[in-house]
Design an enzyme around this catalytic site. Structure first.
Site, PDB file in Angstrom:
ATOM      1  N   ASP A   1      -5.843  -6.712   6.093  1.00  0.00           N
ATOM      2  CA  ASP A   1      -6.972  -5.579   5.724  1.00  0.00           C
ATOM      3  C   ASP A   1      -7.988  -7.228   4.389  1.00  0.00           C
ATOM      4  OD1 ASP A   1      -8.387  -4.279   3.629  1.00  0.00           O
ATOM      5  OD2 ASP A   1      -7.815  -3.245   1.689  1.00  0.00           O
TER       6      ASP A   1
ATOM      7  N   LYS B   1       4.217 -13.790   5.265  1.00  0.00           N
ATOM      8  CA  LYS B   1       4.764 -15.172   4.707  1.00  0.00           C
ATOM      9  C   LYS B   1       5.859 -15.025   3.555  1.00  0.00           C
ATOM     10  CE  LYS B   1       2.921 -17.922   1.207  1.00  0.00           C
ATOM     11  NZ  LYS B   1       2.184 -19.027   1.453  1.00  0.00           N
TER      12      LYS B   1
ATOM     13  N   ASP C   1      -1.734 -17.223   4.811  1.00  0.00           N
ATOM     14  CA  ASP C   1      -2.866 -18.981   4.481  1.00  0.00           C
ATOM     15  C   ASP C   1      -3.157 -19.361   5.568  1.00  0.00           C
ATOM     16  OD1 ASP C   1       0.047 -19.765   4.100  1.00  0.00           O
ATOM     17  OD2 ASP C   1      -0.163 -20.622   1.933  1.00  0.00           O
TER      18      ASP C   1
ATOM     19  N   TYR D   1       0.806  -1.337   0.358  1.00  0.00           N
ATOM     20  CA  TYR D   1      -0.391   0.195  -0.019  1.00  0.00           C
ATOM     21  C   TYR D   1       0.800   1.559   0.411  1.00  0.00           C
ATOM     22  CZ  TYR D   1      -3.862  -3.238   1.018  1.00  0.00           C
ATOM     23  OH  TYR D   1      -4.989  -3.592   1.000  1.00  0.00           O
TER      24      TYR D   1
HETATM   25 MG    MG Z   1     -10.717  -2.725   3.881  1.00  0.00          MG
END
Ligand code: MG
Ligand code: NAI
Length: 333
Positions: free
Chosen positions: A227, A170, A203, A123
């Site tokens: 998110d 990850k 995951d 982001y």
């Molecule tokens: Mg969101």
């Protein structure tokens, strides 16, 4: 008296923010709401989606309550949320996901907190096309920001009576970026021997949360996973209309729910105001008004348990303001 910046936002934003202000005002706390808008609707009128006067107002008041804003998909202006979080260094996005009694959910004991790193990762907004058929996005991770969010998560446990931090990552694939994030949080863990610490690959973490959310307490993770996991966890407790949140920095805090502007139901007065009402309860806690925050939470729980004045997403027929009025009535019982 508190001066609070209010950003109604787009779509259902103005509806749920209005409902939330109504409930907060019903507690009798003296708040001077200073409304300055941002978002797609402001862009049409003022030529910018993030006006300077809003930034100045937030700088002055240091606390804001924000509705969701619409961000165009694919092209158009960049996310105002991302801009605000970066501009004011609101590095921690705190999202407590708690099951509410009376709402049908397969997870009646869910009670965890997602702490999402809020300024970096994919982001960062560093994205470019190399030619017509290829594009790159930079996943930016620094030790400083990763240690800061790690420390925030452990401190949050201390302040909120939480016992365990799970670092979600990850790093098996993203060895350098998530590797650095993981190493930084792990380094912070050493300073907090009384708080249990574990690490899970993202995951697997999703699968474990869905199977047994009760085994989680505080989860700390990079921006993108945070998110996605926030919406997943919201779905587990009954939907996005229920989950509050805060974008926290050391100086400034912008309180906002997890959900977006919900264009599919906007303008009909049927959005669930609970998420933003619980968000304003988080704001009152932050302001030191814990008693009123508690009263609001209990009022929300009572209205939902009663099951009469609830919005369609919860199986009811009430409007946004019906629900807010019912909550305000409980506030004053
Ligand atoms: Mg969101
Ligand atoms: P969304 O969160 O707006 O909606 C997802 C689904 O949840 C929709 O079916 C919606 O009706 C439902 N929903 C959300 N809030 C609800 C509420 N309070 N009561 C009842 N139902 C509710 O996500 P979507 O549709 O992906 O995004 C719409 C817009 O919102 C996009 O422009 C996106 O960029 C923006 N957005 C803004 C955020 C913010 O300003 N903090 C956060 C997330 C999305």
């Amino acid at each position: 008296m508190y001066n609070i910046t209010v950003i109604p936002g787009d779509g259902i934003g103005p509806e749920v923010v209005e409902a939330s202000k109504y409930v907060v005002d019903s507690t009798g706390i003296n708040i001077n709401w200073e409304e300055v808008n941002a978002g797609a609707s402001v862009l049409e009128e003022e030529g910018t989606a993030l006006p300077d006067k809003l930034l100045k107002n937030i700088e002055k008041n240091r606390v804001a309550l924000k509705g969701p804003v619409t961000t165009p998909v694919g092209s158009g202006f960049r996310s105002i949320n991302v801009e605000l979080r970066k501009k004011f260094n609101l590095y921690a996005n705190v999202r407590p996901v708690t099951a509410i009694p009376g709402i049908f959910s397969r997870y009646p004991r869910m009670d965890l907190v997602i702490i999402r790193e809020n300024t970096q990762d994919l982001y960062s907004g560093i994205e470019y096309s190399t030619d017509d058929s290829s594009a790159h996005a930079i996943k930016l991770v620094t030790r400083e920001a990763s240690e800061r969010i790690g420390r925030f998560a452990f401190d949050y446990c201390g302040k909120n009576n939480r016992r365990k931090v799970t670092c979600v990552h990850k790093a098996n694939i993203l060895k350098l970026t998530d590797g650095l994030f993981l190493e930084s949080v792990r380094n912070m863990a050493k300073d907090y021997p009384d708080i249990e610490y574990e690490e899970l690959i993202v995951d697997n973490a999703c699968m474990q949360v869905v199977i047994d959310p009760g085994r989680f307490d505080v989860l700390v993770m990079p921006n993108l996973y945070g998110d996605i996991m926030s919406d997943m966890c919201a779905g587990m407790v009954g939907g996005l209309g229920l989950v509050p949140g805060a974008n926290m920095g050391d100086e400034i805090v912008i309180f906002e729910a997890v959900h977006g502007s919900a264009p599919d139901i906007a303008g009909r007065g049927i959005a669930n105001p609970t998420a933003v009402i619980l968000t304003s309860a988080m704001m009152l806690d932050y302001l030191g008004e814990e008693r009123s925050a508690g009263i609001i939470r209990r009022a929300v729980y009572s209205v939902i348990k009663e099951g009469v004045w609830i919005t369609p997403d919860l199986g009811g027929k009430a409007t946004t303001m019906d629900m807010a009025r019912a909550i305000a009535e409980y506030v004053n019982i």
